[in-house]
Design a protein around this motif. Structure first.
Motif, short mmCIF file in Angstrom:
data_model
loop_
_atom_site.label_atom_id
_atom_site.label_comp_id
_atom_site.label_asym_id
_atom_site.label_seq_id
_atom_site.Cartn_x
_atom_site.Cartn_y
_atom_site.Cartn_z
N ILE A 1 0.83 -1.35 -0.38
CA ILE A 1 0.44 -0.16 -0.80
C ILE A 1 1.03 1.17 -0.23
O ILE A 1 2.19 1.35 0.38
N THR A 2 0.75 2.39 -0.78
CA THR A 2 1.28 3.46 -0.98
C THR A 2 0.86 4.21 -0.05
O THR A 2 -0.39 3.96 1.07
N PRO A 3 2.06 5.37 0.49
CA PRO A 3 1.98 6.37 1.96
C PRO A 3 0.53 7.03 1.95
O PRO A 3 -0.09 7.07 2.45
N GLU A 4 0.46 7.14 0.90
CA GLU A 4 -1.06 7.64 0.70
C GLU A 4 -2.20 7.52 0.65
O GLU A 4 -3.14 7.51 1.13
N LYS B 1 -7.29 5.86 4.05
CA LYS B 1 -8.31 4.77 4.56
C LYS B 1 -7.75 4.74 6.26
O LYS B 1 -8.23 4.49 6.59
N SER B 2 -6.66 5.35 6.59
CA SER B 2 -6.26 5.39 7.97
C SER B 2 -7.56 6.01 8.76
O SER B 2 -8.15 5.78 9.78
N LEU B 3 -8.40 6.94 7.96
CA LEU B 3 -9.07 8.34 8.18
C LEU B 3 -10.29 7.54 7.81
O LEU B 3 -11.30 7.83 8.40
N THR C 1 12.52 5.61 9.05
CA THR C 1 11.30 5.90 8.36
C THR C 1 11.79 6.98 7.69
O THR C 1 12.39 8.24 8.00
N GLU C 2 11.77 7.38 6.35
CA GLU C 2 12.15 8.17 5.93
C GLU C 2 10.68 9.58 6.01
O GLU C 2 9.57 9.27 5.89
N VAL C 3 11.08 10.71 5.90
CA VAL C 3 10.24 11.45 6.37
C VAL C 3 9.44 11.92 4.72
O VAL C 3 8.27 12.44 5.35
N GLY C 4 10.05 11.33 3.82
CA GLY C 4 9.30 11.34 2.78
C GLY C 4 8.31 10.89 2.57
O GLY C 4 6.87 10.58 2.31
N ILE D 1 0.55 11.51 5.41
CA ILE D 1 -0.24 13.08 5.20
C ILE D 1 -1.20 13.53 4.20
O ILE D 1 -2.41 13.90 4.81
N LYS D 2 -0.45 13.72 3.09
CA LYS D 2 -1.07 13.71 2.20
C LYS D 2 -2.38 13.55 2.23
O LYS D 2 -2.97 13.74 1.16
N GLY D 3 -2.04 12.06 2.03
CA GLY D 3 -3.63 11.04 1.82
C GLY D 3 -4.68 11.21 2.68
O GLY D 3 -6.12 11.28 2.14
#
Lengths: 334, 334
Positions: B63-66, B71-73, B100-103, B109-111
């Motif tokens: 799953i991408t971070p976005e 999905k978390s929300l 973990t990478e900040v990116g 957070i963007k997602g």
């Protein structure tokens, strides 16, 4: 760039920046002990949430499940206390390895319930799920206060007296007893108990919030050398702190020399004290302190003062300035 | 006895029992999608919290971070939707390995922000901490609704029509595509997208809660074969469900036969659909369905009915009763 390089507060700043355009007027968001939500009605509501992870925040073989349950709630109740609120309800999310004994969980809930009952906080919900190896606990608490009466970190005024509502350093000393596996005398057990079962200063916070002359408030979770700067940054002020005036328990004074512990360091940088740090108008301090003493049987300890300026703490010992370093306090050598 | 033996719901029952004496009148506690808090003022408030743990709820490399942030929300917003509420604010606790990478976190957070903005949900706080190995995410959401207007699981009445607000099974099919590493055709990508970025039915929930004839509501997170029993248990009722009437997307109908998937099983037991399941007074169903269709461009799908009795679901296929097993549905062989 790794998270390690920007740290917790660096990450929080990035998040705040990304989401700030969604913030509605009258809502207090990221950056204080609690969020404050206006809603309709007679009160304001506070929300706080704390995440505890095994092996990061606690060692399963060093804390009993009752203590863990108690402490998981205590740290969030302390955030409500810090804004002068009354806790109303809690929400417990818990991730647990499937092999965990049910008896362990029952004890955890027993400790959680004990503190819930003490402050009449309803457990209204949460989430339960399997975790791989580590216990993960998230506690959210909702509290309330009179409209506009929450005490924020940003409310300190130059001239205010800086106070704490209890002794500092005992919890950090208790952690040292655990980590160094020291022999458990009565005194050592008392320190461990304070580390594992801190009493959130709900009543103190409510009492203090009854006085408009009590300005900024927050709880001491990381130690005043880390926490006071949050008040200074939010309020745009500086401070002077007298190390001689920081209240320290008789137990700590007795135990510390035996182990070569630096009391000043434990009391300012140890953390997990969960007492309140507040700033009080100087004209009213004597009267408020007298009332506090009558109500709680101890002083509202005056440890220094808020000064104009930006984000600087001047530490005094025996009237002379000392330098705060990661190793404790040093005389200025320069 | 291990947690594995009593399971999530066994544990929740034990907790409810231990803390129930703290519950105040007018508060809805453990046992529904959200807690409901009366407070003073014109509205009731809802609170829900969901805990997601890496390798239990998601695989970091699938799953991408976005998508993960989104999905978390989404899963918590769906709980607010399920009670007919408007989400107001969210609280994000996150435990993150220091390496973990900040990116990665910025994308997360963007997602999260993307979905927050869509439904105007403020991110008001949370907690950030280091975790050992796994990412741990807890999202709490506060919502609101008119006083006494929250739709609870306990409100189903005998004779009600059971409806769902969208197609079932796509999300579970998307998970299969991921787990089986299937080739990514346009159809497969659509299923993955539904699995990773479910659209919480906030607008549908609000619309439905405008009708007093809409009784019980909940969201479909574990699949209707697990979720409908919660409504039946809370309402003291039974149900009949027509498998032929369960809405299934054209994509799933097309893709499933290629992989030998049992559509009925995916649609009833797959889970993570995050559509709403509700019960509607039979006299009003036609009118409400017509309105729903005008508002949302699709039917409020009638999949069965609430019957008197206790906690039993009768599954029908082509008008004949079939048995629901862990392998899917079987004709009665006895």
């Amino acid at each position: 760039m790794k998270l390690r390089e920007i740290g917790e507060f660096g990450f929080i700043d990035r998040v705040s920046e990304q989401v700030k355009d969604l913030l509605l007027p009258g809502y207090l968001g990221i950056g204080d002990d609690c969020a404050v939500i206006p809603f309709t009605g007679k009160e304001d509501y506070m929300v706080t949430t704390d995440l505890l992870i095994e092996d990061i925040h606690f060692l399963k073989n060093r804390i009993t499940p009752e203590e863990l349950g108690y402490k998981s709630l205590a740290v969030s109740l302390s955030d409500i206390a810090a804004k002068g609120g009354t806790p109303v309800a809690s929400f417990l999310s818990i991730g647990i390895p499937a092999e965990t004994e049910v008896g362990y969980l029952d004890s955890f809930i027993k400790g959680y319930y004990e503190l819930s009952r003490k402050y009449r906080v309803q457990l209204l919900g949460g989430d339960t799920t399997e975790s791989k190896e580590y216990i993960v606990i998230n506690v959210g608490v909702i509290g309330k206060c009179g409209k506009g009466e929450a005490r924020l970190r940003s409310m300190a005024m130059a001239g205010d007296i800086i106070c704490v509502t209890g002794c500092l350093g005992d919890s950090a000393a208790g952690l040292q007893v655990l980590l160094q596996n020291l022999p458990r005398t009565h005194d050592h057990l008392r320190l461990i108990r304070i580390h594992h079962m801190p009493d959130p200063h709900i009543k103190e916070g409510l009492w203090l919030a009854g006085y408009p002359e009590v300005h900024a408030m927050m709880d001491v979770s990381d130690g005043i050398s880390s926490d006071l700067p949050h008040i200074l940054k939010s309020s745009g002020k500086s401070a002077v702190v007298n190390l001689d005036k920081i209240p320290v328990s008789a137990t700590l004074k007795k135990v510390a020399p035996r182990h070569g512990w630096d009391i000043d360091k434990l009391a300012t940088s140890g953390g997990e004290d969960y007492v309140l740090l507040c700033t009080v108008s100087p004209d009213s301090f004597e009267r408020i302190n007298a009332g506090f003493n009558t109500a709680f049987g101890r002083d509202l300890y005056n440890i220094g003062g808020i000064t104009p300026g930006k984000n600087r703490i001047k530490w005094l010992k025996n009237g002379k300035e000392v330098l705060h370093t990661q190793h404790g306090f040093d005389h200025f050598s320069a």
